[in-house]
Design a protein around this motif. Structure first.
Motif, PDB file in Angstrom:
ATOM      1  N   ILE A   1      -9.725 -26.171  27.288  1.00 54.25           N
ATOM      2  CA  ILE A   1      -8.596 -25.242  26.906  1.00 54.25           C
ATOM      3  C   ILE A   1      -7.693 -25.830  25.996  1.00 54.25           C
ATOM      4  O   ILE A   1      -7.138 -26.848  26.285  1.00 54.25           O
ATOM      5  N   PRO A   2      -7.193 -25.458  25.003  1.00 55.78           N
ATOM      6  CA  PRO A   2      -6.363 -26.103  24.034  1.00 55.78           C
ATOM      7  C   PRO A   2      -4.885 -26.095  24.532  1.00 55.78           C
ATOM      8  O   PRO A   2      -4.571 -25.245  25.563  1.00 55.78           O
ATOM      9  N   ALA A   3      -4.287 -26.958  24.251  1.00 57.24           N
ATOM     10  CA  ALA A   3      -2.728 -27.209  24.979  1.00 57.24           C
ATOM     11  C   ALA A   3      -1.926 -25.814  24.656  1.00 57.24           C
ATOM     12  O   ALA A   3      -1.048 -25.672  25.543  1.00 57.24           O
ATOM     13  N   TRP A   4      -1.842 -25.454  23.311  1.00 54.04           N
ATOM     14  CA  TRP A   4      -1.033 -24.305  23.059  1.00 54.04           C
ATOM     15  C   TRP A   4      -1.231 -22.995  24.089  1.00 54.04           C
ATOM     16  O   TRP A   4      -0.440 -22.398  24.458  1.00 54.04           O
ATOM     17  N   ALA A   5      -2.742 -22.896  24.427  1.00 49.01           N
ATOM     18  CA  ALA A   5      -2.973 -21.739  25.283  1.00 49.01           C
ATOM     19  C   ALA A   5      -2.379 -22.072  26.792  1.00 49.01           C
ATOM     20  O   ALA A   5      -1.864 -21.278  27.516  1.00 49.01           O
ATOM     21  N   LYS A   6      -2.428 -23.475  27.192  1.00 47.79           N
ATOM     22  CA  LYS A   6      -1.945 -23.588  28.585  1.00 47.79           C
ATOM     23  C   LYS A   6      -0.424 -23.746  28.570  1.00 47.79           C
ATOM     24  O   LYS A   6       0.235 -22.960  29.348  1.00 47.79           O
ATOM     25  N   THR A   7       0.258 -23.823  27.157  1.00 45.97           N
ATOM     26  CA  THR A   7       1.758 -23.918  27.204  1.00 45.97           C
ATOM     27  C   THR A   7       2.136 -22.279  27.399  1.00 45.97           C
ATOM     28  O   THR A   7       2.958 -21.863  28.022  1.00 45.97           O
ATOM     29  N   THR A   8       1.445 -21.426  26.582  1.00 43.89           N
ATOM     30  CA  THR A   8       1.812 -20.008  26.302  1.00 43.89           C
ATOM     31  C   THR A   8       1.460 -19.375  27.796  1.00 43.89           C
ATOM     32  O   THR A   8       2.404 -18.452  28.393  1.00 43.89           O
ATOM     33  N   ALA A   9       0.513 -19.842  28.386  1.00 42.14           N
ATOM     34  CA  ALA A   9       0.044 -19.154  29.904  1.00 42.14           C
ATOM     35  C   ALA A   9       1.169 -19.714  31.053  1.00 42.14           C
ATOM     36  O   ALA A   9       1.387 -18.840  31.695  1.00 42.14           O
ATOM     37  N   LEU A  10       1.751 -20.852  30.548  1.00 45.87           N
ATOM     38  CA  LEU A  10       2.768 -21.151  31.552  1.00 45.87           C
ATOM     39  C   LEU A  10       4.243 -20.732  31.349  1.00 45.87           C
ATOM     40  O   LEU A  10       4.977 -20.474  32.051  1.00 45.87           O
ATOM     41  N   LEU A  11       4.403 -20.262  29.848  1.00 42.99           N
ATOM     42  CA  LEU A  11       5.628 -19.719  29.569  1.00 42.99           C
ATOM     43  C   LEU A  11       5.882 -18.173  29.771  1.00 42.99           C
ATOM     44  O   LEU A  11       6.843 -17.792  29.761  1.00 42.99           O
ATOM     45  N   ALA A  12       4.605 -17.758  29.704  1.00 41.83           N
ATOM     46  CA  ALA A  12       4.513 -16.204  29.921  1.00 41.83           C
ATOM     47  C   ALA A  12       5.314 -15.569  31.087  1.00 41.83           C
ATOM     48  O   ALA A  12       6.092 -14.810  31.083  1.00 41.83           O
ATOM     49  N   PRO A  13       4.964 -16.182  32.218  1.00 43.13           N
ATOM     50  CA  PRO A  13       5.731 -15.517  33.377  1.00 43.13           C
ATOM     51  C   PRO A  13       7.221 -16.023  33.386  1.00 43.13           C
ATOM     52  O   PRO A  13       8.083 -15.152  33.854  1.00 43.13           O
ATOM     53  N   THR A  14       7.649 -17.160  32.903  1.00 47.38           N
ATOM     54  CA  THR A  14       9.001 -17.515  32.645  1.00 47.38           C
ATOM     55  C   THR A  14       9.836 -16.560  31.916  1.00 47.38           C
ATOM     56  O   THR A  14      10.881 -16.136  32.231  1.00 47.38           O
ATOM     57  N   VAL A  15       9.314 -16.250  30.669  1.00 47.43           N
ATOM     58  CA  VAL A  15       9.883 -15.500  29.518  1.00 47.43           C
ATOM     59  C   VAL A  15      10.160 -14.010  30.297  1.00 47.43           C
ATOM     60  O   VAL A  15      11.028 -13.382  30.139  1.00 47.43           O
ATOM     61  N   GLY A  16       8.787 -13.435  30.819  1.00 49.85           N
ATOM     62  CA  GLY A  16       8.812 -12.345  31.520  1.00 49.85           C
ATOM     63  C   GLY A  16      10.037 -12.048  32.640  1.00 49.85           C
ATOM     64  O   GLY A  16      10.776 -10.963  32.747  1.00 49.85           O
ATOM     65  N   GLY A  17      10.063 -13.228  33.522  1.00 50.42           N
ATOM     66  CA  GLY A  17      11.350 -13.250  34.750  1.00 50.42           C
ATOM     67  C   GLY A  17      12.352 -13.286  33.652  1.00 50.42           C
ATOM     68  O   GLY A  17      13.505 -12.696  34.529  1.00 50.42           O
ATOM     69  N   GLY A  18      12.769 -13.918  32.900  1.00 52.05           N
ATOM     70  CA  GLY A  18      13.742 -13.958  32.266  1.00 52.05           C
ATOM     71  C   GLY A  18      14.367 -12.846  31.704  1.00 52.05           C
ATOM     72  O   GLY A  18      15.547 -12.249  31.705  1.00 52.05           O
ATOM     73  N   ILE A  19      13.331 -11.978  30.954  1.00 56.98           N
ATOM     74  CA  ILE A  19      13.569 -10.683  30.522  1.00 56.98           C
ATOM     75  C   ILE A  19      13.905  -9.771  31.643  1.00 56.98           C
ATOM     76  O   ILE A  19      14.788  -8.731  31.590  1.00 56.98           O
ATOM     77  N   ALA A  20      13.302  -9.738  32.860  1.00 52.98           N
ATOM     78  CA  ALA A  20      13.718  -8.732  34.007  1.00 52.98           C
ATOM     79  C   ALA A  20      14.902  -9.245  34.358  1.00 52.98           C
ATOM     80  O   ALA A  20      15.666  -8.196  34.781  1.00 52.98           O
ATOM     81  N   ALA A  21      15.219 -10.445  34.383  1.00 57.97           N
ATOM     82  CA  ALA A  21      16.617 -10.637  35.148  1.00 57.97           C
ATOM     83  C   ALA A  21      17.696 -10.305  34.204  1.00 57.97           C
ATOM     84  O   ALA A  21      18.785  -9.850  34.667  1.00 57.97           O
ATOM     85  N   ALA A  22      17.697 -10.366  32.949  1.00 62.42           N
ATOM     86  CA  ALA A  22      18.621  -9.790  31.855  1.00 62.42           C
ATOM     87  C   ALA A  22      18.542  -8.426  32.122  1.00 62.42           C
ATOM     88  O   ALA A  22      19.579  -7.660  32.020  1.00 62.42           O
ATOM     89  N   GLY A  23      17.379  -7.623  32.217  1.00 61.39           N
ATOM     90  CA  GLY A  23      17.647  -6.053  32.620  1.00 61.39           C
ATOM     91  C   GLY A  23      18.251  -5.815  33.722  1.00 61.39           C
ATOM     92  O   GLY A  23      19.128  -4.912  33.697  1.00 61.39           O
ATOM     93  N   ILE A  24      17.750  -6.571  34.976  1.00 57.90           N
ATOM     94  CA  ILE A  24      18.876  -6.170  35.983  1.00 57.90           C
ATOM     95  C   ILE A  24      20.265  -6.342  35.983  1.00 57.90           C
ATOM     96  O   ILE A  24      20.999  -5.501  36.264  1.00 57.90           O
ATOM     97  N   GLY A  25      20.711  -7.797  35.342  1.00 62.78           N
ATOM     98  CA  GLY A  25      22.043  -8.097  34.883  1.00 62.78           C
ATOM     99  C   GLY A  25      22.706  -6.823  34.167  1.00 62.78           C
ATOM    100  O   GLY A  25      23.852  -6.452  34.321  1.00 62.78           O
ATOM    101  N   LEU A  26      21.964  -6.472  33.157  1.00 62.54           N
ATOM    102  CA  LEU A  26      22.630  -5.384  32.282  1.00 62.54           C
ATOM    103  C   LEU A  26      22.840  -4.095  32.906  1.00 62.54           C
ATOM    104  O   LEU A  26      23.827  -3.144  32.794  1.00 62.54           O
ATOM    105  N   SER A  27      21.978  -3.836  34.032  1.00 57.05           N
ATOM    106  CA  SER A  27      21.975  -2.503  34.635  1.00 57.05           C
ATOM    107  C   SER A  27      23.125  -2.480  35.526  1.00 57.05           C
ATOM    108  O   SER A  27      23.763  -1.590  35.926  1.00 57.05           O
ATOM    109  N   TYR A  28      23.530  -3.862  36.279  1.00 60.83           N
ATOM    110  CA  TYR A  28      24.763  -4.073  37.051  1.00 60.83           C
ATOM    111  C   TYR A  28      25.793  -4.006  36.065  1.00 60.83           C
ATOM    112  O   TYR A  28      27.112  -3.564  36.656  1.00 60.83           O
ATOM    113  N   ALA A  29      25.849  -4.293  34.775  1.00 56.32           N
ATOM    114  CA  ALA A  29      26.920  -4.520  33.953  1.00 56.32           C
ATOM    115  C   ALA A  29      27.367  -3.431  33.346  1.00 56.32           C
ATOM    116  O   ALA A  29      28.407  -3.171  32.503  1.00 56.32           O
TER     117      ALA A  29
END
Length: 165
Positions: free
Chosen positions: A69-97
Motif C-alpha cells: 500500500i503506498p504511503a500517500w494512501a495510508k496518510t490519506t486514510a488516516l487523515l480522512a477521519p480527522t478532517v471529517g471530525g474537524g468539519i463536524a466539530a466546526a459545524g456544531i460550533g457554528l450551530s451553537y454560535a
C-alpha cells in the motif's frame, strides 16, 4: 402382449440364473498422449473412473502479486477521519454560535448605517452653520487660502508659501 407393441420382445439372456454374468463390452483403450487438452480422468461418486472435461486450474504465475500500500494512501486514510471530525466539530460550533453571529451581523449593519449617516450629515450641518454665522460662500467675508509647495529631488527639502485672500 401390449396393444401398442406390434411385436413381442423376448430377452436372449438368462437373467433368472444367479450365476450368469454377461460378458462386458470391449472398451477402447486410450493412451495418455491421445487425451485432448481440457479432458482428464475423473472418479465419479460411485467409484467409476471415466474421462471428462475439466476446468483448467489457474497457474500461480497468472495470479497478481500482492502490492504494498503506498504511503500517500495510508496518510490519506488516516487523515480522512480527522478532517471529517474537524468539519463536524466546526459545524456544531457554528450551530451553537449562530444566534450570536446573527446578533453581531445586525450590530455591524447598524454601525455601518450610523457611519454612513454621520459622513453625510456632518458636512450638511457644518455648511448650514457657516451660512448662519455669515461666513458662507459668496459673501464679502469669505477667505480663500492657497498653498504652494515645491521640492527639488526625491529627498530634497520642501519649501512652501501660504496665501490668505
Amino acid at each position: 402382449m401390449h396393444a401398442d407393441t406390434p411385436y413381442e420382445i423376448t430377452p436372449t439372456t438368462r437373467y433368472g440364473d444367479p450365476h450368469y454374468r454377461p460378458t462386458p463390452a470391449p472398451r477402447p483403450v486410450i493412451l495418455p498422449a491421445e487425451i485432448p487438452p481440457g479432458v482428464d480422468w475423473v472418479t465419479l461418486p460411485n467409484g467409476v473412473r471415466t474421462l471428462a472435461y475439466t476446468h483448467p486450474t489457474p497457474s500461480p504465475a497468472t495470479a497478481p502479486a500482492a502490492q504494498p500500500i503506498p504511503a500517500w494512501a495510508k496518510t490519506t486514510a488516516l487523515l480522512a477521519p480527522t478532517v471529517g471530525g474537524g468539519i463536524a466539530a466546526a459545524g456544531i460550533g457554528l450551530s451553537y454560535a449562530a444566534p450570536g453571529l446573527i446578533a453581531m451581523s445586525h450590530a455591524l449593519w447598524s454601525a455601518a448605517a450610523l457611519i454612513v449617516a454621520a459622513v453625510t450629515a456632518v458636512p450638511l450641518l457644518l455648511r448650514g452653520a457657516r451660512k448662519a454665522t455669515g461666513n458662507g460662500s459668496g459673501g464679502a467675508g469669505a477667505t480663500h487660502i492657497t498653498q504652494n509647495i515645491t521640492a527639488s529631488g526625491m529627498f530634497g527639502r520642501a519649501n512652501g508659501t501660504i496665501n490668505h485672500r
